[in-house]
Design an enzyme around this catalytic site. Structure first.
Site, short mmCIF file in Angstrom:
data_model
loop_
_atom_site.label_atom_id
_atom_site.label_comp_id
_atom_site.label_asym_id
_atom_site.label_seq_id
_atom_site.Cartn_x
_atom_site.Cartn_y
_atom_site.Cartn_z
CG ASN A 10 -1.94 -1.25 1.23
OD1 ASN A 10 -2.37 -1.67 0.22
ND2 ASN A 10 -2.35 -1.31 2.89
N GLY A 38 1.26 -1.48 3.82
CA GLY A 38 0.62 -2.73 3.17
C GLY A 38 1.13 -3.64 4.90
N GLY A 40 1.82 -6.85 4.58
CA GLY A 40 2.69 -7.08 3.74
C GLY A 40 3.86 -7.00 3.39
CD GLU A 136 -3.37 -4.33 5.40
OE1 GLU A 136 -2.69 -3.97 4.11
OE2 GLU A 136 -3.68 -3.58 6.01
CG ASN A 179 -4.00 -6.85 17.11
OD1 ASN A 179 -5.37 -7.23 17.06
ND2 ASN A 179 -4.44 -5.55 16.47
N GLY A 213 -0.30 -4.58 22.98
CA GLY A 213 -0.22 -3.08 23.18
C GLY A 213 0.39 -2.74 24.28
CB THR A 239 1.87 3.45 10.77
OG1 THR A 239 0.65 4.68 11.60
CG2 THR A 239 1.20 2.41 9.45
CG ASP A 243 2.72 -4.47 9.51
OD1 ASP A 243 1.98 -5.70 10.14
OD2 ASP A 243 2.48 -3.76 9.14
O1 RIB Z 1 0.33 -2.86 9.67
C1 RIB Z 1 0.03 -1.30 9.28
C2 RIB Z 1 -0.17 -1.26 7.85
O2 RIB Z 1 -1.75 -1.68 7.95
C3 RIB Z 1 -0.24 -0.01 6.72
O3 RIB Z 1 0.90 0.30 6.59
C4 RIB Z 1 -1.15 0.72 6.04
O4 RIB Z 1 -0.90 0.50 4.50
C5 RIB Z 1 -1.88 -0.43 6.12
O5 RIB Z 1 -2.15 -2.15 5.66
#
Ligand code: RIB
Length: 294
Positions: A10, A38, A40, A136, A179, A213, A239, A243
């Protein structure tokens, strides 16, 4: 063992706001950036920065060249990424003053995977190889079935959780990374201990990582439970924190590290990521994480 991550890419449009916008409200923002993201791609880059050899699969549109460039820069193998006509996926992200975010997703090319494409990608992998998935991209149930038939190990980050995951045969998953919200959506429970007990009961052969968290993370496998607190930092953007944790955890697991050490490394990596803006650019390299742990 080869590692394949079939997941989203993304373009994250990130807006700094005073507070997350309310229904009917118009709010001027304090600034805007476009970052690569994104779930991924974030997780593939976290795996690569942690030192793992990872292939990324998925689709980008005409405007997605930046993802191929990033794969080259960070050492993610992009052989299975396909560029198609149309738009790359994107996200509209608001970050408030306390570093909390809210995310709107437009799937774009991420939702255009086909059975033929999945078969072609999986043909490059075999029994014992590791597959990582999030939620996603389309075709998740099909990808899980086909990878399982081949004898691949499947790690699932069921994020974002939605009805489409109800078609996935979760008994085929060997590692859940989620989570507490996603754990709650899978089990219908809210207490972390109860969520874990339920997932262990439902999928006794799976390993589970539940992130909580500010309360850290718990690893579970059968009767084993290992807790990891967070490293406290001043967050600017959360953000891709999850990941980063996921990519580092999987990298440590593949390396055969002790679970307690993997958890500590993943928590530290994620604590560094939240001190930086953006998704992909916030993910630290392994050397920085290990230095910070000294
Ligand atoms: O987990 C964070 C991500 O979630 C962001 O980078 C956004 O693109 C969404 O996919």
């Amino acid at each position: 063992m080869k590692v394949l991550n079939i997941g989203s890419m993304n373009l994250d449009h990130v807006y700094n706001v005073d507070h997350i916008v309310q229904p009917g409200e118009t709010q001027a923002t304090d600034g805007m950036n476009i970052f690569l993201g994104g779930k991924g791609m974030n997780q593939s880059i976290a795996l690569a920065k942690a030192g793992a050899d990872v292939y990324h699969g998925g689709m980008i549109g005409n405007d997605g060249q930046l993802f191929l460039d990033a794969c080259k820069e960070y050492g993610v193998k992009s052989d299975y990424i396909r560029q198609i006509k149309g738009k790359t996926g994107h996200a509209i992200i608001q970050i408030d003053k306390s570093a909390q975010n809210c995310i709107l997703l437009y799937g774009g090319a991420n939702e255009r995977l086909t059975e033929e494409y999945v078969d072609e990608v999986l043909a490059g992998f075999e029994e014992g190889d590791m597959l990582l998935l999030q939620n996603e991209v389309n075709m998740i149930p099909y990808i899980v079935d086909k990878a399982y038939e081949k004898g691949m190990q499947i790690a699932l980050n069921p994020s974002p959780f939605n009805d489409r995951l109800k078609d996935v045969d979760m008994s085929k998953i060997s590692l859940f990374l989620m989570n507490e919200v996603e754990g709650g959506q899978i089990t219908g429970l809210t207490d972390p201990e109860e969520i874990i007990a339920k997932v262990v009961e439902l999928y006794p052969n799976a390993k589970i990582v539940l992130t909580l968290g500010k309360d850290g993370a718990i690893y579970a496998e059968g009767n084993v439970r290992i807790q990891q607190p967070i490293f406290k930092v001043e967050a600017v953007d959360t953000t891709a924190a999850g990941d980063t944790f996921t990519g580092y955890f999987l990298a440590g697991l593949i390396e055969g590290m002790e679970i307690a050490d993997i958890l500590k490394m993943s928590a530290k990596a994620s604590s560094i990521a939240v001190t930086r803006e953006g998704a992909v650019p916030s993910i630290p390299y392994r050397a920085e994480v290990m230095d910070a742990l000294k």
